[in-house]
Design an enzyme around this catalytic site. Sequence first.
Site, PDB file in Angstrom:
ATOM      1  N   CYS A 118       4.443  54.263 -10.749  1.00 15.62           N
ATOM      2  CA  CYS A 118       3.421  55.319 -10.990  1.00 15.62           C
ATOM      3  C   CYS A 118       2.537  55.608  -9.772  1.00 15.62           C
ATOM      4  O   CYS A 118       3.417  56.406  -9.521  1.00 15.62           O
ATOM      5  CB  CYS A 118       2.023  53.549 -11.615  1.00 15.62           C
ATOM      6  N   HIS A 204       4.537  50.956 -15.435  1.00 13.67           N
ATOM      7  CA  HIS A 204       4.184  49.488 -14.661  1.00 13.67           C
ATOM      8  C   HIS A 204       4.654  48.419 -15.244  1.00 13.67           C
ATOM      9  O   HIS A 204       4.860  47.543 -15.819  1.00 13.67           O
ATOM     10  CB  HIS A 204       2.461  49.606 -14.746  1.00 13.67           C
ATOM     11  N   GLU A 206       5.241  45.454 -13.942  1.00 13.31           N
ATOM     12  CA  GLU A 206       4.173  44.457 -12.948  1.00 13.31           C
ATOM     13  C   GLU A 206       3.823  43.922 -14.349  1.00 13.31           C
ATOM     14  O   GLU A 206       2.433  43.027 -14.432  1.00 13.31           O
ATOM     15  CB  GLU A 206       3.523  44.790 -11.896  1.00 13.31           C
TER      16      GLU A 206
END
Length: 256
Positions: A118, A204, A206
């Site tokens: 990002c 993202h 994560e």
Amino acid sequence: MGSLPPPHAPLRIAVLECGQPPDPLKEKYGGFGRMFEALLQRGAQRVADNAHEPPVEIDVSVYEVVDAEHYPALDDVDGVLLTGSKYNAFDNDPWILKLVEFTKEVLAQRRVRLIGVCFGHQIIGRAMGMEVGRNDAGWEIAVVPHTLTEKGKELFGVEELSLHQMHRDIVFQHPPGVEPLARTSACAVQGMYVPQRLIAVQGHPEFNGEITAMISEMRYAQGIFAQADYEDAMRRVHGKHDGDVVAGAFVRFMLE
């Protein structure tokens, strides 16, 4: 310039925290450093399961670069991972300029590898001379399907990919010499790759549904998200996402 450690030695990855998640998420998941440590561990396990062998050890060190402006010595690490952030990658705050210069240092050498997510993806684009700025298409939020290039299919090992998104800034063009990995309807530069040098994604990996939902709710309450954008995101926030697929690609990239 040296080489990566032997196959059984730990992969030493420095996570540069370019911000922090909201306090409730930090209390549950830890800061971005801990989130990425967990992601990379899952990626290592995924790679090991596919190869039917023990997972490579991941040794994560965390550096806070916003206020502390704390950076690793490149001799002490094998990879550098730049996290997401609430800040703008195109701003000229002193810490952002320092981060861009450090990223250029990593790109200028040949041993330490670079991973961006990002904001980190955008910083890499900026360090490579590309324009970064607001996307005319607006916010891209929650789970979004990606169209993969042939190289993207090869690296991720899948034909289709969906990732959580939380951005309205983009890298406008792929830097010279970079292989495109993916695009979405709102963003043409969703992934970048140079063998043994860098891999970056706009999404993202994560995040999970809880994380994206909480950030979305907070930003809607703050007036950052329009109601239509918020409602659309919440319809997709708990959809299937492929963060661990990307994590596996990150680990394979480190082992190239």
